[in-house]
Motif scaffolding. Structure first.
Motif, PDB file in Angstrom:
ATOM      1  N   ILE A  52       0.914  -1.186   0.113  1.00  0.00           N
ATOM      2  CA  ILE A  52      -0.094  -0.031  -0.196  1.00  0.00           C
ATOM      3  C   ILE A  52       0.880   1.128  -0.039  1.00  0.00           C
ATOM      4  O   ILE A  52       1.681   1.385   0.973  1.00  0.00           O
ATOM      5  N   ARG A  53       0.794   2.094  -1.029  1.00  0.00           N
ATOM      6  CA  ARG A  53       1.636   3.181  -1.299  1.00  0.00           C
ATOM      7  C   ARG A  53       1.009   4.498  -1.214  1.00  0.00           C
ATOM      8  O   ARG A  53       0.022   4.490  -1.839  1.00  0.00           O
ATOM      9  N   VAL A  54       1.428   5.425  -0.238  1.00  0.00           N
ATOM     10  CA  VAL A  54       0.597   6.616  -0.294  1.00  0.00           C
ATOM     11  C   VAL A  54       1.494   7.827  -0.255  1.00  0.00           C
ATOM     12  O   VAL A  54       2.492   7.712   0.435  1.00  0.00           O
ATOM     13  N   VAL A  55       1.402   8.882  -0.781  1.00  0.00           N
ATOM     14  CA  VAL A  55       2.137  10.316  -0.765  1.00  0.00           C
ATOM     15  C   VAL A  55       1.731  11.270  -0.019  1.00  0.00           C
ATOM     16  O   VAL A  55       0.431  11.591  -0.374  1.00  0.00           O
ATOM     17  N   LEU A  56       2.130  11.807   1.018  1.00  0.00           N
ATOM     18  CA  LEU A  56       1.713  12.906   1.760  1.00  0.00           C
ATOM     19  C   LEU A  56       2.380  14.187   1.407  1.00  0.00           C
ATOM     20  O   LEU A  56       3.709  14.161   1.267  1.00  0.00           O
ATOM     21  N   VAL A  57       1.693  15.056   0.595  1.00  0.00           N
ATOM     22  CA  VAL A  57       2.649  16.315   0.313  1.00  0.00           C
ATOM     23  C   VAL A  57       2.322  17.409   1.134  1.00  0.00           C
ATOM     24  O   VAL A  57       1.181  17.882   1.289  1.00  0.00           O
ATOM     25  N   PHE A  58       3.359  18.155   1.564  1.00  0.00           N
ATOM     26  CA  PHE A  58       3.321  19.218   2.367  1.00  0.00           C
ATOM     27  C   PHE A  58       3.719  20.671   1.585  1.00  0.00           C
ATOM     28  O   PHE A  58       4.775  20.384   0.707  1.00  0.00           O
ATOM     29  N   GLU A  59       3.190  21.830   1.939  1.00  0.00           N
ATOM     30  CA  GLU A  59       3.382  22.967   1.213  1.00  0.00           C
ATOM     31  C   GLU A  59       4.856  23.399   1.555  1.00  0.00           C
ATOM     32  O   GLU A  59       5.747  23.995   0.762  1.00  0.00           O
ATOM     33  N   ASP A  60       5.172  23.067   2.969  1.00  0.00           N
ATOM     34  CA  ASP A  60       6.611  23.163   3.526  1.00  0.00           C
ATOM     35  C   ASP A  60       7.049  24.774   3.349  1.00  0.00           C
ATOM     36  O   ASP A  60       8.030  24.987   2.660  1.00  0.00           O
ATOM     37  N   TRP A 143       9.256   6.769  -5.084  1.00  0.00           N
ATOM     38  CA  TRP A 143       8.860   5.706  -4.278  1.00  0.00           C
ATOM     39  C   TRP A 143       9.960   5.025  -3.776  1.00  0.00           C
ATOM     40  O   TRP A 143      11.125   4.479  -4.370  1.00  0.00           O
ATOM     41  N   PRO A 144      10.160   4.387  -2.382  1.00  0.00           N
ATOM     42  CA  PRO A 144      11.230   3.526  -1.978  1.00  0.00           C
ATOM     43  C   PRO A 144      11.294   2.101  -2.482  1.00  0.00           C
ATOM     44  O   PRO A 144      12.288   1.453  -2.485  1.00  0.00           O
ATOM     45  N   VAL A 145      10.023   1.807  -2.862  1.00  0.00           N
ATOM     46  CA  VAL A 145       9.896   0.270  -3.120  1.00  0.00           C
ATOM     47  C   VAL A 145       8.785   0.312  -4.289  1.00  0.00           C
ATOM     48  O   VAL A 145       7.995   1.143  -4.558  1.00  0.00           O
ATOM     49  N   SER A 146       8.834  -0.860  -5.132  1.00  0.00           N
ATOM     50  CA  SER A 146       7.822  -1.110  -6.054  1.00  0.00           C
ATOM     51  C   SER A 146       6.707  -1.405  -5.451  1.00  0.00           C
ATOM     52  O   SER A 146       6.736  -1.870  -4.209  1.00  0.00           O
ATOM     53  N   GLY A 147       5.379  -1.418  -6.165  1.00  0.00           N
ATOM     54  CA  GLY A 147       4.087  -1.622  -5.806  1.00  0.00           C
ATOM     55  C   GLY A 147       3.938  -3.084  -5.381  1.00  0.00           C
ATOM     56  O   GLY A 147       3.131  -3.758  -4.570  1.00  0.00           O
ATOM     57  N   MET A 148       4.598  -3.854  -6.419  1.00  0.00           N
ATOM     58  CA  MET A 148       4.424  -5.348  -6.295  1.00  0.00           C
ATOM     59  C   MET A 148       5.822  -6.115  -5.666  1.00  0.00           C
ATOM     60  O   MET A 148       6.737  -5.650  -5.807  1.00  0.00           O
ATOM     61  N   ILE A 149       5.625  -7.133  -5.221  1.00  0.00           N
ATOM     62  CA  ILE A 149       6.380  -7.928  -4.568  1.00  0.00           C
ATOM     63  C   ILE A 149       6.436  -9.376  -5.161  1.00  0.00           C
ATOM     64  O   ILE A 149       5.632 -10.325  -5.162  1.00  0.00           O
ATOM     65  N   VAL A 160       8.259  -5.016   5.811  1.00  0.00           N
ATOM     66  CA  VAL A 160       6.930  -4.495   6.211  1.00  0.00           C
ATOM     67  C   VAL A 160       6.761  -2.930   5.818  1.00  0.00           C
ATOM     68  O   VAL A 160       5.663  -2.633   5.325  1.00  0.00           O
ATOM     69  N   PHE A 161       7.722  -2.166   6.088  1.00  0.00           N
ATOM     70  CA  PHE A 161       7.645  -0.888   5.980  1.00  0.00           C
ATOM     71  C   PHE A 161       8.870  -0.091   5.209  1.00  0.00           C
ATOM     72  O   PHE A 161       9.977  -0.469   5.184  1.00  0.00           O
ATOM     73  N   ALA A 162       8.458   1.040   4.321  1.00  0.00           N
ATOM     74  CA  ALA A 162       9.634   1.731   3.849  1.00  0.00           C
ATOM     75  C   ALA A 162       9.008   3.104   3.635  1.00  0.00           C
ATOM     76  O   ALA A 162       7.828   3.304   3.407  1.00  0.00           O
ATOM     77  N   ALA A 163      10.015   4.135   3.679  1.00  0.00           N
ATOM     78  CA  ALA A 163       9.566   5.520   3.490  1.00  0.00           C
ATOM     79  C   ALA A 163      10.608   6.263   2.736  1.00  0.00           C
ATOM     80  O   ALA A 163      11.936   5.900   2.998  1.00  0.00           O
ATOM     81  N   SER A 164      10.247   7.283   1.918  1.00  0.00           N
ATOM     82  CA  SER A 164      11.361   8.328   1.251  1.00  0.00           C
ATOM     83  C   SER A 164      10.709   9.629   1.349  1.00  0.00           C
ATOM     84  O   SER A 164       9.617   9.653   1.655  1.00  0.00           O
ATOM     85  N   THR A 165      11.511  10.633   1.066  1.00  0.00           N
ATOM     86  CA  THR A 165      11.182  11.839   1.242  1.00  0.00           C
ATOM     87  C   THR A 165      11.687  12.330  -0.265  1.00  0.00           C
ATOM     88  O   THR A 165      12.636  11.918  -0.921  1.00  0.00           O
ATOM     89  N   PHE A 166      11.156  13.487  -0.616  1.00  0.00           N
ATOM     90  CA  PHE A 166      11.847  14.310  -2.017  1.00  0.00           C
ATOM     91  C   PHE A 166      11.368  15.809  -1.680  1.00  0.00           C
ATOM     92  O   PHE A 166      10.368  16.242  -1.061  1.00  0.00           O
ATOM     93  N   ARG A 167      11.555  16.610  -2.485  1.00  0.00           N
ATOM     94  CA  ARG A 167      11.348  17.767  -2.659  1.00  0.00           C
ATOM     95  C   ARG A 167      10.946  18.294  -4.225  1.00  0.00           C
ATOM     96  O   ARG A 167      11.540  17.906  -5.037  1.00  0.00           O
ATOM     97  N   LEU A 175       6.462  12.962   1.418  1.00  0.00           N
ATOM     98  CA  LEU A 175       6.575  11.899   2.239  1.00  0.00           C
ATOM     99  C   LEU A 175       5.972  10.646   1.736  1.00  0.00           C
ATOM    100  O   LEU A 175       4.683  10.829   1.656  1.00  0.00           O
ATOM    101  N   CYS A 176       6.813   9.746   1.128  1.00  0.00           N
ATOM    102  CA  CYS A 176       6.315   8.499   0.638  1.00  0.00           C
ATOM    103  C   CYS A 176       6.484   7.385   1.489  1.00  0.00           C
ATOM    104  O   CYS A 176       7.361   7.037   1.919  1.00  0.00           O
ATOM    105  N   ILE A 177       5.221   6.730   1.667  1.00  0.00           N
ATOM    106  CA  ILE A 177       5.193   5.805   2.892  1.00  0.00           C
ATOM    107  C   ILE A 177       4.527   4.653   2.291  1.00  0.00           C
ATOM    108  O   ILE A 177       3.668   4.612   1.367  1.00  0.00           O
ATOM    109  N   CYS A 178       5.038   3.152   2.318  1.00  0.00           N
ATOM    110  CA  CYS A 178       4.704   2.055   1.859  1.00  0.00           C
ATOM    111  C   CYS A 178       4.766   0.961   3.041  1.00  0.00           C
ATOM    112  O   CYS A 178       5.526   0.840   3.902  1.00  0.00           O
TER     113      CYS A 178
END
Length: 492
Positions: A52-60, A143-149, A160-167, A175-178
């Motif tokens: 399950i992959r979701v990105v939270l975008v912040f105005e920062d 994304w830190p990982v692909s959607g499929m395993i 179980v968990f992976a996360a990455s950041t970008f600007r 903030l990308c959360i998988c």
């Protein structure tokens, strides 16, 4: 999300291999001698093998990305101590011959997930946000990982968990959360993010560490119903649960081109329909019920108009994801220690396809009947403890959840599946100074036929519509965007 034929688009296998190489380097240390195990339930094992992959975008607005990343990592350190299996991997459970197939999470106490910095992308935040942050504007490379395993990663143990950041190129922080779908569902995913935000916004907060023991919690909640289900034959269980099948779906030789698009359905129209439908329904329809009915009728009409809808198809089935936490005893998932495994089941409704396609000819009476059909498939007396126990027993008797298949049509533009994240409250999660609340919650660009995901709601005075991601065959999408009634219901 249900186990669907959804795939990420524009995938680059080399990039994905690089992602996993980065991730494995982070998770590799100390994992060879894992000391703790969290068994996964049969319901967990039934879920698709993906993230399950979701990105939270912040105005920062502060644009202090280094400091922001440090705060986010510090919060991750806190919740990794409270929910320790977040730092683990999902493995097939070793078993003797004849034992049923099962999964487990293994971890030790010395590993903490680490954010992967994906750097700055070439996309402008101002431009992307002005266009509604469409799924196609979010590159796969962030994304830190692909959607499929795949099978090799599954055997080696997928994190179980992976996360990455970008600007973004101008301003803004992503903030990308998988999270592994065999470990969590959308509700559990959202609760973990909520706890993460609390750990950042309130650094001194002590979060209760009562998040383990899912197998015991589930069987305790179902004990009486599981005992009574033992007397039900397997054939009877399949008859009572048409959402599951012994037979795998017939996979076509070629797949049509599919795409996805973000729409916003007007709340003003939904509220108007609520008033009009009230006199034609025994139970006043909710926003979710009306939205599901509108999507079902509109997409069926579009498929019919396109000419690819087979005349042999008499009925269409609507499959909706239902959060069973609400229908089980409160002790199963109390507010202060919510159940973090998979507890999503499927409402299964069926309706005449021609009647769905022609529902706009007498819209209110037709829509009222469709709303009632949708509601009946989701009622607490439909998705209750007995329902959950029967599905649990069905999986157990199958022996291998991979041999239990969906009972609806994935490939012939007949049926529709809807997963709603509307009530998960991700826009209300406050990550504290430097970030605040997300300005956008988005999913990656995905391709499938007949899949809809309702995005988290923006609750409050500024909310004017409900955002939905629609996945269809490309030619059907072309018809949808030009459909006069759909254009009236949507904006953006």
């Amino acid at each position: 999300m249900p186990f669907l034929a959804i795939k990420p688009a524009r995938a680059d296998n080399n990039i994905h291999a690089g992602h996993f190489h980065e991730l494995f380097a982070i998770f590799q240390d100390n994992m060879t001698n894992a000391t703790s195990v969290e068994g996964l339930t049969p319901i967990d094992a039934l879920m698709p093998r993906n993230y399950i992959r979701v990105v939270l975008v912040f105005e920062d607005a502060t644009n202090q990305s280094a400091q922001t990343t440090g705060l986010v990592q510090s919060g991750l350190n806190v919740i990794s101590k409270q929910i320790q299996w977040l730092s683990g991997r999902v493995f097939p459970k070793a078993s003797a011959g004849g034992d049923p197939y099962s999964l487990e999470i293994r971890w030790d106490g010395h590993t903490t997930p680490t954010l992967i910095d994906k750097g700055t992308i070439d996309i402008s935040y101002d431009t992307a946000s002005a266009n509604g942050m469409q799924p196609e504007s979010i590159p796969e490379t962030i994304w830190p990982v692909s959607g499929m395993i795949d099978e090799s990663l599954h055997i080696a143990g997928a994190p179980v968990f992976a996360a990455s950041t970008f600007r973004f190129a101008d301003r803004g922080f992503g903030l990308c959360i998988c999270m592994h779908h065999n470990a969590v569902d959308g509700a559990a995913f959202s609760e973990i993010i909520r706890q993460w935000g609390r750990a950042i916004a309130e650094p001194d907060l002590v979060i209760p560490s009562s998040f383990e023991g899912r197998c015991e919690r589930l069987t305790a909640a179902l004990a009486d119903d599981l005992a009574e289900t033992l007397s039900t034959s397997t054939d009877e269980l399949f008859e009572k649960h048409p959402e599951y099948s012994r037979l795998p779906p017939a996979v076509p030789e070629t797949f049509p081109s599919c795409t996805c698009k973000l729409f916003t359905v007007s709340l003003n129209w939904i509220d108007t329909l609520k008033s009009l439908l009230a006199k034609h329904t025994l139970t006043p329809p909710s926003t979710n019920t009306i939205l599901s009915a509108l999507l079902w009728t509109t997409i069926t009409r579009v498929r019919t108009t396109s000419g690819s809808f087979s005349s042999e198809i008499q009925n269409s089935r609507l499959v909706t994801a239902v959060n069973a936490r609400r229908h089980l005893p409160l002790a199963f998932s109390p507010p202060d220690a919510q159940y973090l495994g998979n507890a999503i089941f499927y409402g299964f409704a069926e309706f005449s396809a021609p009647a769905l396609a022609g529902a706009d000819e007498s819209p209110i009476r037709s829509l009222a009947e469709i709303c009632t059909t949708v509601l009946n498939s989701q009622y607490p007396f439909t998705i209750n403890a007995r329902h959950v126990a029967e599905v649990h027993e069905l999986i157990t008797r199958t022996g291998d959840p991979r041999a239990l298949f969906v009972g609806w049509d994935l490939f012939n533009s007949r049926d529709l599946t809807i997963t709603s994240w509307a009530d998960f409250g991700l826009y209300g999660v406050d990550f504290g100074l430097g970030l605040g609340r997300p300005s956008f919650v988005r999913l990656p660009y995905m391709e499938a036929d007949g899949v809809v995901i309702v995005l988290p709601r923006r609750r409050g005075e500024g909310e004017t519509g409900v955002e939905v991601v629609v996945m269809l065959q490309r030619d059907h999408m072309d018809v949808l965007v030009e459909d006069e009634m759909w254009r009236t219901l949507t904006k953006g």
